[in-house]
Design a protein around this motif. Structure first.
Motif, PDB file in Angstrom:
ATOM      1  N   ILE A   1       0.865  -1.184   0.000  1.00  0.00           N
ATOM      2  CA  ILE A   1       0.000   0.000   0.000  1.00  0.00           C
ATOM      3  C   ILE A   1       0.897   1.228   0.000  1.00  0.00           C
ATOM      4  N   TYR A   2       0.729   2.099  -0.994  1.00  0.00           N
ATOM      5  CA  TYR A   2       1.589   3.270  -1.157  1.00  0.00           C
ATOM      6  C   TYR A   2       0.883   4.497  -0.564  1.00  0.00           C
ATOM      7  N   VAL A   3       1.538   5.113   0.426  1.00  0.00           N
ATOM      8  CA  VAL A   3       0.943   6.250   1.133  1.00  0.00           C
ATOM      9  C   VAL A   3       1.960   7.384   1.190  1.00  0.00           C
ATOM     10  N   PRO A   4       1.649   8.553   0.596  1.00  0.00           N
ATOM     11  CA  PRO A   4       2.540   9.706   0.755  1.00  0.00           C
ATOM     12  C   PRO A   4       2.802   9.969   2.238  1.00  0.00           C
ATOM     13  N   ILE A   5       4.014  10.423   2.546  1.00  0.00           N
ATOM     14  CA  ILE A   5       4.411  10.582   3.946  1.00  0.00           C
ATOM     15  C   ILE A   5       3.317  11.321   4.717  1.00  0.00           C
TER      16      ILE A   5
END
Length: 227
Positions: free
Chosen positions: A42-46
Protein backbone atom coordinates in the motif's frame (compact mmCIF):
# COMPACT_ATOMS: atom_id res chain seq x y z
CA UNK A 1 -15.60 -6.67 0.71
CA UNK A 2 -13.69 -9.31 2.70
CA UNK A 3 -13.72 -11.16 5.98
CA UNK A 4 -11.92 -9.46 8.86
CA UNK A 5 -11.37 -10.42 12.48
CA UNK A 6 -13.85 -13.01 13.80
CA UNK A 7 -15.26 -13.45 10.26
CA UNK A 8 -16.81 -9.98 10.19
CA UNK A 9 -17.28 -8.53 6.70
CA UNK A 10 -14.98 -5.54 6.14
CA UNK A 11 -14.58 -2.92 3.45
CA UNK A 12 -11.15 -3.03 1.84
CA UNK A 13 -8.86 -0.04 1.64
CA UNK A 14 -9.16 1.84 -1.67
CA UNK A 15 -6.97 4.19 -3.71
CA UNK A 16 -7.77 7.79 -2.80
CA UNK A 17 -9.05 6.88 0.65
CA UNK A 18 -8.01 8.98 3.63
CA UNK A 19 -6.04 7.15 6.31
CA UNK A 20 -4.84 7.88 9.82
CA UNK A 21 -1.44 6.37 10.63
CA UNK A 22 -0.41 5.91 14.27
CA UNK A 23 3.02 4.47 15.12
CA UNK A 24 2.64 1.65 17.66
CA UNK A 25 5.14 3.39 19.97
CA UNK A 26 3.35 6.77 19.85
CA UNK A 27 -0.09 8.29 20.48
CA UNK A 28 0.19 10.83 17.65
CA UNK A 29 -2.17 10.72 14.66
CA UNK A 30 -0.69 11.35 11.20
CA UNK A 31 -2.89 11.88 8.15
CA UNK A 32 -2.49 10.97 4.49
CA UNK A 33 -4.27 9.43 1.48
CA UNK A 34 -3.71 6.11 -0.28
CA UNK A 35 -1.83 6.84 -3.52
CA UNK A 36 -1.66 3.34 -4.98
CA UNK A 37 -2.12 -0.34 -4.14
CA UNK A 38 -0.38 -3.23 -5.90
CA UNK A 39 0.92 -6.71 -5.15
CA UNK A 40 3.90 -5.29 -3.27
CA UNK A 41 1.94 -3.17 -0.80
CA UNK A 42 0.00 0.00 0.00
CA UNK A 43 1.59 3.27 -1.16
CA UNK A 44 0.94 6.25 1.13
CA UNK A 45 2.54 9.71 0.76
CA UNK A 46 4.41 10.58 3.95
CA UNK A 47 1.69 11.34 6.54
CA UNK A 48 1.74 14.59 8.49
CA UNK A 49 0.52 15.74 11.89
CA UNK A 50 0.18 19.46 11.29
CA UNK A 51 3.59 20.46 9.88
CA UNK A 52 5.37 17.40 11.28
CA UNK A 53 6.08 14.48 8.92
CA UNK A 54 5.98 10.90 10.12
CA UNK A 55 9.50 9.43 10.12
CA UNK A 56 9.52 5.64 9.91
CA UNK A 57 12.35 3.14 9.70
CA UNK A 58 12.25 -0.10 7.72
CA UNK A 59 10.11 -2.66 9.54
CA UNK A 60 8.55 -0.15 11.97
CA UNK A 61 4.98 -1.10 12.88
CA UNK A 62 2.01 1.24 12.69
CA UNK A 63 -1.76 1.25 13.13
CA UNK A 64 -3.64 2.27 9.99
CA UNK A 65 -7.20 3.47 10.40
CA UNK A 66 -9.75 4.24 7.67
CA UNK A 67 -13.47 4.91 7.33
CA UNK A 68 -15.97 2.77 5.44
CA UNK A 69 -19.57 3.59 4.64
CA UNK A 70 -20.97 2.57 8.03
CA UNK A 71 -17.92 1.53 10.02
CA UNK A 72 -14.35 2.40 10.87
CA UNK A 73 -11.54 -0.13 10.38
CA UNK A 74 -8.04 -0.52 11.73
CA UNK A 75 -5.12 -2.88 11.17
CA UNK A 76 -1.49 -3.18 12.21
CA UNK A 77 1.14 -3.31 9.49
CA UNK A 78 4.77 -2.34 8.92
CA UNK A 79 6.74 -0.06 6.63
CA UNK A 80 8.51 -2.26 4.08
CA UNK A 81 10.07 0.46 1.94
CA UNK A 82 9.96 3.91 0.42
CA UNK A 83 9.24 5.14 -3.07
CA UNK A 84 10.02 8.49 -4.67
CA UNK A 85 8.70 9.21 -8.15
CA UNK A 86 9.76 12.18 -10.24
CA UNK A 87 7.64 15.23 -9.36
CA UNK A 88 5.73 13.11 -6.83
CA UNK A 89 5.62 13.12 -3.04
CA UNK A 90 7.86 10.61 -1.29
CA UNK A 91 5.83 7.63 -0.13
CA UNK A 92 5.98 4.82 2.37
CA UNK A 93 5.09 1.32 1.26
CA UNK A 94 3.09 -0.59 3.87
CA UNK A 95 2.72 -4.34 3.93
CA UNK A 96 -0.72 -5.69 3.04
CA UNK A 97 -2.58 -6.86 6.15
CA UNK A 98 -4.23 -10.25 6.20
CA UNK A 99 -8.01 -9.78 5.90
CA UNK A 100 -8.42 -11.60 9.22
CA UNK A 101 -6.23 -8.92 10.87
CA UNK A 102 -8.53 -6.03 9.91
CA UNK A 103 -10.70 -5.01 12.86
CA UNK A 104 -14.00 -3.23 12.52
CA UNK A 105 -13.95 -0.79 15.42
CA UNK A 106 -17.39 0.65 14.69
CA UNK A 107 -20.58 -1.06 13.66
CA UNK A 108 -23.54 0.88 12.29
CA UNK A 109 -23.47 3.09 15.38
CA UNK A 110 -20.36 5.22 15.79
CA UNK A 111 -18.13 4.83 18.83
CA UNK A 112 -19.10 7.37 21.47
CA UNK A 113 -16.75 8.92 24.01
CA UNK A 114 -17.66 10.92 27.12
CA UNK A 115 -17.00 14.63 26.67
CA UNK A 116 -18.31 17.79 28.32
CA UNK A 117 -18.57 20.47 25.65
CA UNK A 118 -20.71 23.58 25.51
CA UNK A 119 -23.37 23.44 22.80
CA UNK A 120 -25.73 26.10 21.48
CA UNK A 121 -28.93 24.74 19.99
CA UNK A 122 -32.27 25.91 18.69
CA UNK A 123 -35.38 24.26 17.33
CA UNK A 124 -35.90 24.32 13.58
CA UNK A 125 -37.24 26.07 11.65
CA UNK A 126 -35.13 28.91 13.05
CA UNK A 127 -37.37 31.69 14.33
CA UNK A 128 -35.22 34.23 16.12
CA UNK A 129 -31.95 34.49 18.04
CA UNK A 130 -33.87 34.59 21.31
CA UNK A 131 -34.68 30.88 20.87
CA UNK A 132 -31.02 29.83 21.16
CA UNK A 133 -30.41 27.64 24.22
CA UNK A 134 -27.26 26.36 25.89
CA UNK A 135 -26.51 22.74 26.76
CA UNK A 136 -23.54 20.50 27.54
CA UNK A 137 -22.61 17.26 25.87
CA UNK A 138 -22.56 13.97 27.77
CA UNK A 139 -20.87 12.13 24.92
CA UNK A 140 -20.13 12.57 21.22
CA UNK A 141 -19.55 10.40 18.17
CA UNK A 142 -19.20 10.79 14.43
CA UNK A 143 -22.94 10.20 14.11
CA UNK A 144 -24.38 12.31 16.91
CA UNK A 145 -24.19 13.40 20.52
CA UNK A 146 -26.02 13.21 23.81
CA UNK A 147 -26.72 16.56 25.49
CA UNK A 148 -27.90 17.50 28.97
CA UNK A 149 -30.72 20.06 28.97
CA UNK A 150 -33.13 21.65 31.45
CA UNK A 151 -36.28 21.10 29.44
CA UNK A 152 -37.55 18.13 27.42
CA UNK A 153 -37.04 17.94 23.66
CA UNK A 154 -39.74 15.96 21.81
CA UNK A 155 -38.62 12.83 19.98
CA UNK A 156 -38.24 13.61 16.29
CA UNK A 157 -37.72 17.33 16.85
CA UNK A 158 -35.34 19.00 14.38
CA UNK A 159 -32.56 21.03 15.95
CA UNK A 160 -29.58 23.07 14.85
CA UNK A 161 -26.56 22.43 17.09
CA UNK A 162 -23.46 24.63 17.18
CA UNK A 163 -20.24 23.60 18.91
CA UNK A 164 -16.50 23.61 18.48
CA UNK A 165 -13.82 20.94 18.86
CA UNK A 166 -10.10 21.34 19.30
CA UNK A 167 -8.39 18.82 17.01
CA UNK A 168 -4.89 18.30 18.41
CA UNK A 169 -3.57 16.71 15.22
CA UNK A 170 -4.58 19.81 13.26
CA UNK A 171 -3.70 22.20 16.11
CA UNK A 172 -6.84 24.21 15.60
CA UNK A 173 -10.36 24.78 16.88
CA UNK A 174 -13.01 23.72 14.37
CA UNK A 175 -16.53 25.12 14.40
CA UNK A 176 -19.58 22.99 13.63
CA UNK A 177 -23.13 24.06 12.79
CA UNK A 178 -25.12 20.91 12.14
CA UNK A 179 -28.80 20.00 11.79
CA UNK A 180 -29.79 17.13 14.05
CA UNK A 181 -32.82 15.06 15.01
CA UNK A 182 -33.79 14.16 18.58
CA UNK A 183 -34.03 10.37 18.74
CA UNK A 184 -34.76 10.06 22.46
CA UNK A 185 -35.25 12.21 25.57
CA UNK A 186 -34.86 10.83 29.10
CA UNK A 187 -35.35 12.48 32.48
CA UNK A 188 -32.17 11.56 34.41
CA UNK A 189 -32.51 13.82 37.48
CA UNK A 190 -36.06 14.48 38.65
CA UNK A 191 -35.03 16.91 41.40
CA UNK A 192 -32.78 19.04 39.19
CA UNK A 193 -35.02 18.50 36.13
CA UNK A 194 -32.15 17.43 33.88
CA UNK A 195 -32.88 15.60 30.64
CA UNK A 196 -30.51 13.70 28.39
CA UNK A 197 -31.34 14.08 24.70
CA UNK A 198 -29.83 11.77 22.10
CA UNK A 199 -29.20 13.58 18.82
CA UNK A 200 -28.42 12.19 15.37
CA UNK A 201 -26.51 14.48 13.00
CA UNK A 202 -28.20 15.14 9.65
CA UNK A 203 -26.57 16.27 6.39
CA UNK A 204 -23.09 15.96 7.87
CA UNK A 205 -20.26 15.94 5.33
CA UNK A 206 -17.54 13.29 5.28
CA UNK A 207 -14.95 16.00 6.09
CA UNK A 208 -16.95 17.10 9.15
CA UNK A 209 -17.40 13.49 10.23
CA UNK A 210 -13.69 12.79 9.80
CA UNK A 211 -12.85 15.78 12.00
CA UNK A 212 -15.25 14.66 14.74
CA UNK A 213 -13.85 11.11 14.55
CA UNK A 214 -10.31 12.52 14.86
CA UNK A 215 -11.44 14.26 18.07
CA UNK A 216 -13.13 11.06 19.29
CA UNK A 217 -10.03 8.98 18.64
CA UNK A 218 -7.79 11.50 20.42
CA UNK A 219 -10.22 11.53 23.34
CA UNK A 220 -10.15 7.72 23.51
CA UNK A 221 -6.35 7.78 23.65
CA UNK A 222 -6.40 10.42 26.43
CA UNK A 223 -8.90 8.40 28.49
CA UNK A 224 -6.90 5.20 28.07
CA UNK A 225 -3.68 6.99 29.08
CA UNK A 226 -5.27 8.20 32.34
CA UNK A 227 -6.56 4.75 33.33
Amino acid sequence: MGKGAEGVTVEKLRIGQKVTVIPTDQNQNYFSTVYDIDDRGIYVPIPFAGNHPLVLSQGQRVHVKYMGEDSSYMFVTEAIGRKIEQDKLPMYIFKHPAEAAIQRIQMREFVRVPAMLEVQYLTLPEKDQGSVKKAYTVDISGGGMKIAVKEPVPQGAALLVCFSLYIKAKKKQQEFRLPAAAVRCTLVDDEARVYHVGLKFLDITRAQQDSIMAFVFERMVDIKRRQ
